[in-house]
Design a protein around this motif. Structure first.
Motif, PDB file in Angstrom:
ATOM      1  N   LEU A 169      35.442  49.680  38.458  1.00  0.00           N
ATOM      2  CA  LEU A 169      34.945  48.555  39.269  1.00  0.00           C
ATOM      3  C   LEU A 169      33.960  47.695  38.480  1.00  0.00           C
ATOM      4  O   LEU A 169      33.980  46.459  38.591  1.00  0.00           O
ATOM      5  N   GLN A 171      33.916  47.250  35.229  1.00  0.00           N
ATOM      6  CA  GLN A 171      34.681  46.455  34.263  1.00  0.00           C
ATOM      7  C   GLN A 171      35.335  45.261  34.933  1.00  0.00           C
ATOM      8  O   GLN A 171      35.359  44.160  34.379  1.00  0.00           O
ATOM      9  N   GLN A 172      35.855  45.460  36.135  1.00  0.00           N
ATOM     10  CA  GLN A 172      36.462  44.347  36.871  1.00  0.00           C
ATOM     11  C   GLN A 172      35.423  43.288  37.214  1.00  0.00           C
ATOM     12  O   GLN A 172      35.755  42.121  37.393  1.00  0.00           O
ATOM     13  N   ASP A 173      34.142  43.719  37.285  1.00  0.00           N
ATOM     14  CA  ASP A 173      33.058  42.806  37.618  1.00  0.00           C
ATOM     15  C   ASP A 173      32.383  42.225  36.359  1.00  0.00           C
ATOM     16  O   ASP A 173      31.326  41.629  36.445  1.00  0.00           O
TER      17      ASP A 173
END
Length: 180
Positions: A169, A171-173
């Motif tokens: 999560l 990394q996605q952010d």
């Protein structure tokens, strides 16, 4: 021959080029954690730089000691504040799993498992969280294995499903993983 070259290289250093532990000081954000050295020749950070960095912490500190990786997060913030970034432009997530989970537990849980010792990390964790932009995220799988519930965590420490989930999560952010 190699020893002679090493000696010659060492003797050629001017006193200004020799540095050591005395060059590392605290601040400007944390006055008791995160010692850093000034690097006058370092690159200038581009205007508008925002750092979003995740630290992965698995090893617990010895009782009475500060977790080295937590101190590294304070160092990261102090270092970049000295380089001209505002603290709110340095976002840090500290993902904790393995034995390190105990380093973010309250006095009751910690003391019960460490012969009544105080959690030396509690103050640093509080200061990092109070700064804003710093998150402590505990792996729920590791916490469950160690019988740590959300009530056992220091104030402001979050519980994730797992460290793997937290990192995915983050990394996605836009967070990058700090390898140090």
């Amino acid at each position: 021959m190699i020893r002679l070259l090493a000696l010659m290289a060492a003797l050629s250093l001017t006193p200004a080029a020799i540095s050591g532990p005395d060059d590392f000081t605290y601040g400007p954000v944390f006055s008791e954690y995160g010692r850093v050295a000034d690097v006058p020749d370092a690159e200038v950070l581009p205007e508008g730089t925002v750092m979003r960095v995740a630290f992965d912490v698995t090893d617990a500190a010895d009782p009475g000691e500060i977790n080295r990786r937590f101190d590294s997060a304070a160092r990261f913030i102090n270092m970049h504040a000295r380089a001209g970034l505002e603290p709110m432009d340095v976002e840090v997530a500290i993902v904790i799993h393995g034995s390190a989970v105990g380093d973010v537990t309250n006095a009751d849980w910690y003391g019960e498992r460490h012969d009544g010792a105080e959690n030396a990390n509690a103050e640093l964790v509080r200061q990092l969280i109070d700064l804003g932009g710093v998150r402590f995220i505990v792996c729920g799988q590791s916490a469950t294995f160690q019988d740590v519930s959300g009530e056992d965590l220091l104030p402001g420490v979050e519980m994730a499903l797992s460290a793997m989930t937290a990192h995915a999560l983050l990394q996605q952010d836009g967070y990058t993983l700090n390898p140090f």
